[in-house]
Design an enzyme around this catalytic site. Structure first.
Site, short mmCIF file in Angstrom:
data_model
loop_
_atom_site.label_atom_id
_atom_site.label_comp_id
_atom_site.label_asym_id
_atom_site.label_seq_id
_atom_site.Cartn_x
_atom_site.Cartn_y
_atom_site.Cartn_z
N GLU A 164 -4.49 -27.83 28.98
CA GLU A 164 -5.68 -28.69 28.81
C GLU A 164 -5.41 -29.82 27.83
O GLU A 164 -6.06 -30.86 27.88
CB GLU A 164 -6.86 -27.85 28.32
CG GLU A 164 -7.38 -26.84 29.32
CD GLU A 164 -8.54 -26.05 28.74
OE1 GLU A 164 -9.62 -26.64 28.53
OE2 GLU A 164 -8.36 -24.84 28.48
N THR A 198 0.82 -1.21 0.00
CA THR A 198 0.00 0.00 0.00
C THR A 198 0.85 1.26 0.00
O THR A 198 0.47 2.27 -0.60
CB THR A 198 -0.93 0.01 1.23
OG1 THR A 198 -1.76 -1.15 1.18
CG2 THR A 198 -1.81 1.25 1.26
N LYS A 247 -0.79 -7.04 12.93
CA LYS A 247 -1.80 -6.13 12.41
C LYS A 247 -3.12 -6.43 13.11
O LYS A 247 -3.58 -7.57 13.12
CB LYS A 247 -1.94 -6.32 10.89
CG LYS A 247 -2.87 -5.31 10.23
CD LYS A 247 -2.83 -5.46 8.71
CE LYS A 247 -3.73 -4.41 8.06
NZ LYS A 247 -3.69 -4.47 6.58
N TYR A 293 -7.43 1.00 -4.60
CA TYR A 293 -6.12 1.33 -5.16
C TYR A 293 -5.46 0.04 -5.62
O TYR A 293 -5.91 -1.06 -5.31
CB TYR A 293 -5.24 2.04 -4.12
CG TYR A 293 -4.93 1.20 -2.91
CD1 TYR A 293 -3.80 0.38 -2.86
CD2 TYR A 293 -5.78 1.18 -1.80
CE1 TYR A 293 -3.52 -0.40 -1.75
CE2 TYR A 293 -5.52 0.41 -0.69
CZ TYR A 293 -4.39 -0.38 -0.68
OH TYR A 293 -4.13 -1.17 0.42
N THR A 343 1.10 -4.04 4.48
CA THR A 343 0.85 -4.33 5.89
C THR A 343 0.21 -5.69 6.13
O THR A 343 0.27 -6.21 7.25
CB THR A 343 -0.05 -3.24 6.51
OG1 THR A 343 -1.27 -3.17 5.77
CG2 THR A 343 0.65 -1.89 6.49
N ASP A 344 -0.42 -6.29 5.11
CA ASP A 344 -1.14 -7.54 5.34
C ASP A 344 -0.26 -8.64 5.90
O ASP A 344 -0.66 -9.38 6.80
CB ASP A 344 -1.80 -8.03 4.04
CG ASP A 344 -3.03 -7.23 3.67
OD1 ASP A 344 -3.43 -6.36 4.45
OD2 ASP A 344 -3.60 -7.49 2.59
#
Length: 374
Positions: free
Chosen positions: A331, A58, A210, A71, A137-138
């Protein structure tokens, strides 16, 4: 007198020819230096030398409208990104390289390997003082953690992105990039592992994730908080990372051309156990399960997991929750299932570590030790 004029003209022509030859020679040298990737044609010897490696995302995105959310990632080249922050040239001598031009949803193992190798090559050069990597950023935190485990230098390596495209109104990319350059150019940033600089905060690659789909404050470290802040080009530190990183890891990817296939399964109520069989049939070498709560498994899935581990396929229990750690022998009976716990690594980073671990071993005891060390 005519003979004198001829002599003067000849002398002038000789001087002009010599000057032209000198200029051509200087340009040839400059071209050679640029091909070799010199830090800058002209540089301030009082400033650090920072190389910016661009992968797309981005921060390099372009849209048809400054107010639209739509975009296309990776459209703006690295030199254009640097030109958008001329003030950064007061912080460091800058040069840029385009490693890839993809949205980070398309990030691949092959780009990770190319990027890590290039970072190691550059960091080995005496004249390079730090690296900044622009990224979508993903999957930014996954790439940063991969570098955290594979970069073999204490020099600052800072990953940066943006939540708004370069053509958007109030784009956050230029400010984030300026801050990232400031962090990379600061001596105190050395030997802190790979860093993520976003929204005026500095995070450890291991801890950052993120947390929001659109907010510019999307990156957080739920378990540890930010390491520091960067404001007006100045860096302040508040914490350090204690887990092993960079030069203290055992992972050498210099001769690696492909990473082992590791997949993630998302846990949920009444989960379909046949999903484990699907992964095994597809040739997976390791599985991370984003389990519920403390990494817990649906009963029929646990049966399939035991079958997988008995065949030598490591299975890591992580958690789909946003924070906390998965405890060994909680557990779930990890000894009986043959499973490894991710500690406080989220599923995506657990996958990264398992991929690198499988380059060395599939012994679950050794792999478990890696999860507690890294």
């Amino acid at each position: 007198m005519p003979q004198m004029r001829v002599f003067v003209y000849s002398l002038l022509l000789c001087c002009i020819s010599t000057a032209v030859l000198q200029l051509c020679s200087l340009e040839t040298v400059a071209q050679h230096k640029r091909k070799k990737g010199n830090i800058a044609q002209t540089r301030d010897n009082n400033l650090p030398n920072i190389v910016v490696l661009a992968t797309g995302g981005t921060i390099a995105g372009a849209g048809t409208s400054s107010v639209s959310a739509g975009y296309t990632s990776g459209k703006v080249p690295v030199n254009q990104l640097l030109n958008a922050v001329p003030e950064a040239k007061k912080l460091a001598n800058l040069s840029g390289e385009q490693i890839a031009s993809v949205g980070s949803q398309a990030m691949a193992d092959s780009i990770w390997l190319k990027l890590a190798k290039r970072v190691n090559q550059l960091c080995a050069r005496e004249e390079v003082d730090g690296i900044v990597i622009t990224h979508g950023t993903d999957t930014e935190s996954e790439t940063a953690y991969f570098l955290q485990l594979t970069v073999k230098s204490i020099k600052p390596v800072v990953v940066v992105g943006a939540m708004r495209s370069a053509t958007a109104i109030s784009a956050d990319g230029p400010k984030n990039l300026y801050d990232a350059i400031a962090v990379a150019a600061t001596r105190s940033s050395a030997n802190r592992g790979v860093l993520i600089a976003m929204n005026e905060q500095i995070f450890s690659a291991r801890e950052a994730t993120k947390t929001n789909t659109t907010s510019t404050a999307t990156f957080q470290s739920p378990n540890a908080g930010p390491l520091g802040v960067v404001y007006d080009g100045k860096v302040s530190w508040y914490h350090s990372i204690l887990r092993k990183h960079t030069i203290d890891t055992e992972f050498d990817i210099s001769q690696v051309t492909a990473l082992p296939k590791v997949d993630i399964l998302y846990g949920y109520a009444n989960m379909d156990a046949s999903l484990v069989d699907c992964l095994l049939s597809a040739g997976t070498k390791g599985i991370v399960i984003a389990g519920v709560g403390n990494g817990n498994l649906y009963p029929t899935v646990a049966v399939k997991v035991r079958e997988a581990t008995s065949k030598g396929i490591p299975v890591v229990r992580a958690s789909r929750t946003a924070s906390g750690r998965v405890t060994l022998q909680g557990e779930t009976d990890d000894r009986q299932l043959g499973t490894v716990v991710s500690d406080d690594l989220d599923p995506s980073k657990a996958r990264v570590l398992l991929q690198l671990a499988l380059l060395k071993t599939n012994n679950t005891a050794i792999i478990q030790d890696m999860f507690f060390r890294y």
